[in-house]
Design a protein around this motif. Structure first.
Motif, short mmCIF file in Angstrom:
data_model
loop_
_atom_site.label_atom_id
_atom_site.label_comp_id
_atom_site.label_asym_id
_atom_site.label_seq_id
_atom_site.Cartn_x
_atom_site.Cartn_y
_atom_site.Cartn_z
N SER A 1 0.85 -1.19 0.00
CA SER A 1 0.00 0.00 0.00
C SER A 1 0.89 1.24 0.00
O SER A 1 2.11 1.17 0.21
N GLN A 2 0.24 2.39 -0.26
CA GLN A 2 0.97 3.66 -0.20
C GLN A 2 -0.01 4.73 0.27
O GLN A 2 -1.02 4.98 -0.38
N ALA A 3 0.32 5.33 1.40
CA ALA A 3 -0.56 6.36 1.98
C ALA A 3 0.05 7.74 1.81
O ALA A 3 1.28 7.91 1.91
N PHE A 4 -0.82 8.71 1.53
CA PHE A 4 -0.42 10.12 1.46
C PHE A 4 -1.34 10.94 2.35
O PHE A 4 -2.56 10.88 2.21
N MET A 5 -0.74 11.70 3.25
CA MET A 5 -1.51 12.57 4.13
C MET A 5 -1.01 14.00 3.97
O MET A 5 0.18 14.27 4.19
N PRO A 6 -1.87 14.93 3.56
CA PRO A 6 -1.41 16.31 3.38
C PRO A 6 -1.02 16.95 4.71
O PRO A 6 -1.69 16.75 5.71
#
Lengths: 169, 169
Positions: B83-88
């Motif tokens: 998986s790959q998570a992005f959080m601003p």
């Protein structure tokens, strides 16, 4: 123990190294061009440590209430089975209190760092630290830690009215 | 293939479920009181998936350049091993483009979601997605993905001048 008032120190990777990682887009990070040049990756900024345990990595959000200062601290905690990272989701400062020590924190060596906007922290596994200390408003943090079997929380009650944090505002 | 212009859709956990997780402090999350009542933990918001591989979880920061609209897309990518998570790291909107499909993305089923301030995304392992699409300014994101042996990037070139994103501003 006589009452102590912690000194506020700027948070840098160097001073925080005994306690974990500072998560920030700093010039000293490994920088990789990605996304066809539309982004730069500041690579591998924190050591996620599950102690080889059965657990899994969790991504959560902490919504933290601001504190009143001067602040009397009454509790430290640590996580024997994992690191724990906090990254602020808005560019706001906050405080980071940590202590060396194993079974008990060394209270005379408590440190209090002022995290600048854009700085997160990753407490290394087993490092004594105070819960989140937000300053002027309700603040959200992304947390990366661990779930799974085993007791991953130890708490230490501080002696009453002994450890103070001055007003950082 | 005839040119298509993607429709902009609001990002919600329900519509994004086939592609992964929306990371947000929503009322539907499990909420745990922590830090002596000074914080609330929105617990376990994303599935970190390393596919049972040898890799380790990485925490990185992506510094993303804003795009110009209308935007012609030319590339999708996916990560077969994680998986790959992005959080601003600031409360700013951005766009999220995903497609179903295994060996190749199904281009007629491309979706474009507008992430509201405070919303992050976690692409499930193997989900085709476009790299970060920031809107009006340089934007930092915390990324949680994987490092280690094995090839964890597949790319797919889109046919030229065929897939467009309208101006969301």
């Amino acid at each position: 123990m006589r009452p102590i008032t912690l000194r506020l120190e700027a948070l840098t990777a160097a001073v925080f190294a005994p306690f974990g990682d500072v998560i920030e887009a700093s010039d000293s990070a490994q920088r990789l061009p990605v996304n066809q040049g539309y982004a730069e990756r500041y690579h591998d900024l924190a050591t996620v440590d599950l102690a080889g345990s059965e657990g899994k990595v969790l991504i959560s959000i902490f919504r933290s209430q601001p504190r009143q200062f001067p602040l009397c601290l009454n509790l430290l905690e640590r996580h024997p089975l994992s690191s724990q990272a906090f990254m602020p989701l808005a560019p706001l400062p906050y405080l980071v209190v940590v202590a060396p020590g194993d079974d008990e924190p060394k209270l005379q060596a408590l440190r209090c760092f002022v995290a600048a906007p854009g700085q997160g922290v990753n407490y290394a596994r087993g490092i004594w630290h105070h819960p989140l200390l937000s300053l002027q408003q309700i603040s959200d943090f992304l947390c990366i830690d661990r779930g799974g079997p085993g007791m991953n929380l130890q708490e230490y009650s501080l002696p009453p009215l002994q450890v103070w944090v001055p007003n950082p505002n």
